[in-house]
Design a protein around this motif. Sequence first.
Motif, mmCIF file in Angstrom:
data_model
loop_
_atom_site.group_PDB
_atom_site.id
_atom_site.type_symbol
_atom_site.label_atom_id
_atom_site.label_comp_id
_atom_site.label_asym_id
_atom_site.label_seq_id
_atom_site.Cartn_x
_atom_site.Cartn_y
_atom_site.Cartn_z
ATOM 1 N N ALA A 56 -10.660 38.326 -34.069
ATOM 2 C CA ALA A 56 -10.664 37.879 -35.475
ATOM 3 C C ALA A 56 -9.250 37.498 -35.935
ATOM 4 C CB ALA A 56 -11.236 38.979 -36.371
ATOM 5 N N VAL A 57 -8.264 38.324 -35.593
ATOM 6 C CA VAL A 57 -6.883 38.019 -36.007
ATOM 7 C C VAL A 57 -6.415 36.710 -35.373
ATOM 8 C CG1 VAL A 57 -4.462 38.735 -35.835
ATOM 9 C CG2 VAL A 57 -6.212 40.417 -36.457
ATOM 10 N N PHE A 58 -6.631 36.557 -34.089
ATOM 11 C CA PHE A 58 -6.115 35.367 -33.396
ATOM 12 C C PHE A 58 -6.857 34.100 -33.844
ATOM 13 C CE2 PHE A 58 -4.824 38.400 -29.736
ATOM 14 C CZ PHE A 58 -3.665 38.756 -30.411
ATOM 15 N N GLN A 89 -1.752 47.865 -33.590
ATOM 16 C CA GLN A 89 -0.449 47.193 -33.493
ATOM 17 C C GLN A 89 -0.553 45.740 -33.949
ATOM 18 O OE1 GLN A 89 2.634 48.466 -32.461
ATOM 19 N NE2 GLN A 89 3.572 46.479 -32.872
ATOM 20 N N ILE A 90 -1.552 45.038 -33.447
ATOM 21 C CA ILE A 90 -1.720 43.619 -33.802
ATOM 22 C C ILE A 90 -2.031 43.477 -35.296
ATOM 23 C CG2 ILE A 90 -3.229 41.592 -33.471
ATOM 24 C CD1 ILE A 90 -1.267 42.016 -31.161
ATOM 25 N N LEU A 91 -2.920 44.327 -35.803
ATOM 26 C CA LEU A 91 -3.244 44.258 -37.235
ATOM 27 C C LEU A 91 -2.005 44.511 -38.072
ATOM 28 C CD1 LEU A 91 -6.685 46.113 -37.233
ATOM 29 C CD2 LEU A 91 -6.323 43.746 -37.992
ATOM 30 N N GLY A 96 0.022 43.780 -41.997
ATOM 31 C CA GLY A 96 0.688 44.865 -42.721
ATOM 32 C C GLY A 96 -0.302 45.970 -43.069
ATOM 33 N N ASP A 97 -0.021 46.633 -44.192
ATOM 34 C CA ASP A 97 -0.842 47.789 -44.572
ATOM 35 C C ASP A 97 -2.149 47.334 -45.230
ATOM 36 O OD1 ASP A 97 -1.732 50.332 -45.054
ATOM 37 O OD2 ASP A 97 -0.625 50.487 -46.953
ATOM 38 N N ILE A 98 -3.015 46.797 -44.419
ATOM 39 C CA ILE A 98 -4.278 46.212 -44.885
ATOM 40 C C ILE A 98 -5.320 47.316 -45.117
ATOM 41 C CG2 ILE A 98 -5.187 45.901 -42.551
ATOM 42 C CD1 ILE A 98 -6.155 43.142 -43.336
ATOM 43 N N PHE A 122 6.142 50.550 -34.609
ATOM 44 C CA PHE A 122 7.213 49.684 -34.127
ATOM 45 C C PHE A 122 6.857 48.276 -34.579
ATOM 46 C CE2 PHE A 122 8.861 46.545 -31.198
ATOM 47 C CZ PHE A 122 10.212 46.855 -31.199
ATOM 48 N N ASP A 123 7.816 47.588 -35.192
ATOM 49 C CA ASP A 123 7.541 46.213 -35.593
ATOM 50 C C ASP A 123 8.820 45.401 -35.606
ATOM 51 O OD1 ASP A 123 8.798 46.896 -37.993
ATOM 52 O OD2 ASP A 123 6.908 47.185 -39.069
ATOM 53 N N ALA A 124 8.738 44.188 -36.117
ATOM 54 C CA ALA A 124 9.851 43.232 -36.043
ATOM 55 C C ALA A 124 11.101 43.723 -36.767
ATOM 56 C CB ALA A 124 9.413 41.886 -36.606
#
Length: 128
Positions: A56-58, A89-91, A96-98, A122-124
């Motif tokens: 769904a994300v992609f 991680q992908i979400l 973000g905090d969805i 861990f993120d950007a």
Amino acid sequence: MDALLEAALAARKHAHAPFSGFQVGAALEDDSGRIHTGCNVENATYGLTICAERVAVFKAISEGARKFRRVAVAADTGALTPPCGACRQILWEFCGDIEVLLVNLEGRSESLRLKDLFPRPFDATFLS
Ligand code: THU
């Protein structure tokens, strides 16, 4: 029922899960209200399987969506099925905090925040 939950339940019917038999659907709502759906797509190598949430994300990203409000995950379990670690991680990276809604085939649902499912990510921000 909430249209997002219905979309996740409908997407689940397209699951390609011949190896596990575990069918999952996901529905991701973007900031314009458009719903992007996904199902799990398994592979004979097992390791190349991709979960419903990441599909769904992609799909959403590939169609130009960039901001998201909510995601729903549908599975046929009594204890409502949450996103796996890789999907968290992908979400987090893309949404973000969805709000994360879980639903089962009886229509029982629960609302969670991704930050509670995925604390201290861990993120950007670590890369700058
Ligand atoms: N699966 C998902 O699609 N999403 C989840 O949240 C949990 C697991 C899939 C991956 C695999 O096809 C099957 O469910 C069993 O792990």
